[in-house]
Design an enzyme around this catalytic site. Structure first.
Site, short mmCIF file in Angstrom:
data_model
loop_
_atom_site.label_atom_id
_atom_site.label_comp_id
_atom_site.label_asym_id
_atom_site.label_seq_id
_atom_site.Cartn_x
_atom_site.Cartn_y
_atom_site.Cartn_z
N CYS A 182 0.78 -1.00 -0.09
CA CYS A 182 -0.07 0.11 0.02
C CYS A 182 0.77 1.25 -0.05
O CYS A 182 0.77 2.22 -0.66
CB CYS A 182 -0.86 -0.25 1.25
SG CYS A 182 -2.06 1.52 1.31
N GLY A 183 1.99 1.22 0.82
CA GLY A 183 2.68 2.37 0.90
C GLY A 183 3.59 2.42 -0.16
O GLY A 183 3.65 3.82 -0.94
#
Length: 455
Positions: free
Chosen positions: A384-385
């Site tokens: 996600c990051g």
């Protein structure tokens, strides 16, 4: 690295440092930032700067922009005891330079130099010369032939300072041709049909300036437009009414692209920008709600909308509130196109809703297989990051500087009897390939104006 920690890091990550991550030239974000910290630039001012507002505007524009990527320092020589003539904060030109992130110092070894006016460099050195005249601005190689630099539109001086910063950035990265070319354009004739250095591409003397505008988006492009406006010679700033609309807050990365923001700036963009403009004498009002289908324009609102938002949904609805004129600009987001600028004006033969599909997302390079992304994954950053990082735009403040000058120039064209361009398309890597399509839609309205002060 926890997701919350990575999000905080990303909020403060310089948008030009991301370039090396996406190109695979940096093994980690720290290496990319270290490269920017190694960049230095110098501008040497000639005696013209003591009496010429345009030369001061070009100098301040260069310092303001270059200080956001040449993190090793931007130095200026030739301005000792020079009074501040440009319409900015400071008791002297040197104090204004310091407020914008520069410092007065002699030219250091191995630092590329920009020459302004009739300044010279004491030794063979890489660099370029700023030049401008009328509606035209750009750079030429050291020792090249300059324009006359006498009667100049303020926006052209902003354009020249922005292009000088772009050229120095290209030189610092050892790009082919940087510092060895004539590189500029005309705000009046941004098409490539005429040589920008030729008077044939110039426009008429500027006699009036716009004084009632709505600015949507106060990030990269909106702040660049307002810098150009602030540099313009208004006779009565208090009668210039600016409506400022944005919903975002300033983050640590904002200053890397937005040239009315300093690294120490905090708070909502509307309020910080409004405070700065009001300190310069302009009248402002702010709106902190989205530009969406529920938005409507009142009869006493400005008739001209300036849009610098990177939001497809907002762009599809630019014509719905029935502004008489909309000037919209967008810039590239990736390592391959971040120096691209595309400008539109409305009304046009094509509606805004046709150009952008609602909810469409700008394409981005995932760059997920590059070493910097792999290193972040190994350090514990989750997918996600990494996706958030990949979707973050590469941004260069000199691109915004060029776009802001062109956007302001479109309104000046209308005020001086010329239709705005329907489309302007260019890339700072190859300005000779630029194109502009004049609008075929007649515009007959008064956008609000006032006479210039010593135009």
């Amino acid at each position: 690295m926890h997701h919350s920690d990575f999000t905080a890091f990303l909020d403060g990550f310089n948008r030009l440092a991301k370039l090396d991550l996406d190109l695979g030239d940096a093994s980690c974000p720290e290496t990319a930032m270290a490269r920017l910290r190694g960049y230095r630039a110098h501008i040497a001012a000639g005696p013209e700067v003591t009496e010429s507002i345009a030369h001061q505007i070009a100098l301040l524009t260069f310092v303001n922009i270059a200080s956001r990527f040449a993190l090793g320092g931007v130095t200026v020589s030739g301005i000792a005891d020079v009074p501040l003539l440009a319409p900015w904060h400071g008791d002297s030109l040197a104090s204004a330079v310091e407020m914008l992130g520069g410092a007065t110092a002699d030219l250091a070894e191995e630092t590329p130099v920009v020459l302004l006016g009739s300044a010279t460099t004491p030794a063979e050195r890489g660099g370029c010369q700023i030049t401008f005249a009328g509606w035209r601005g750009g750079v030429v190689p050291l020792g090249g032939s300059r324009l006359d630099e006498k009667e100049t539109v303020a926006a052209a001086a902003v354009l020249a300072g922005s292009l000088a910063a772009a050229e120095i950035f290209a030189m610092l990265r050892d790009e082919i041709g940087a510092g060895c070319r004539d590189h500029g354009l005309s705000i009046w004739r941004p098409d490539g049909d005429e040589d920008w250095r030729s008077p044939a591409s110039d426009g008429p003397p500027v006699s009036v300036l716009p004084n009632h505008l709505w600015v949507l988006g106060l990030g990269h492009l909106g702040q660049a437009f307002l810098w150009t406006l602030a540099m313009s010679p208004y006779s009565d700033r208090a009668s210039v009414k600016l409506v400022l609309q944005d919903t975002d807050v300033v983050t640590g990365s904002t200053a890397s692209t937005s040239i009315l923001t300093r690294p120490e700036t905090t708070g909502r963009k509307t309020r910080t920008v409004a405070a700065l403009l009001e300190n310069l004498g302009f009248a402002t009002s702010i709106i902190e709600r989205p530009f969406d289908g529920a938005f409507s324009r009142r009869s006493d609102d400005p008739s001209v909308l300036i849009c610098g938002v990177d939001n497809a949904l907002a762009r599809t609805q630019l014509e719905l509130p029935r502004f008489e004129l909309v000037i919209e600009a967008g810039i590239g987001r990736t390592a391959s196109d971040f120096r691209a600028v595309r400008l539109h004006s409305f009304p046009s033969q094509r509606a805004a809703a046709e150009l952008w599909k609602a909810g469409a997302a700008a394409g981005v390079a995932t760059a997920g297989n590059m070493p910097g992304y792999q290193r972040l994954r190994e350090s514990g950053v989750d997918d996600c990051g990494l996706a958030l990082l990949a979707g973050t735009a590469v941004g260069a403040p000199f691109v915004g500087g060029v776009a802001g000058a062109l956007m302001f120039g479109q309104i000046l064209k209308l005020l001086h009897g010329e239709r705005p361009d329907a489309v302007v398309d260019l890339d700072l890597r190859a300005l000779e390939a630029r194109r502009a399509v004049p609008s075929s839609v007649p515009l007959v309205h008064n956008p609000g104006f006032q006479p210039c002060d010593n135009c």
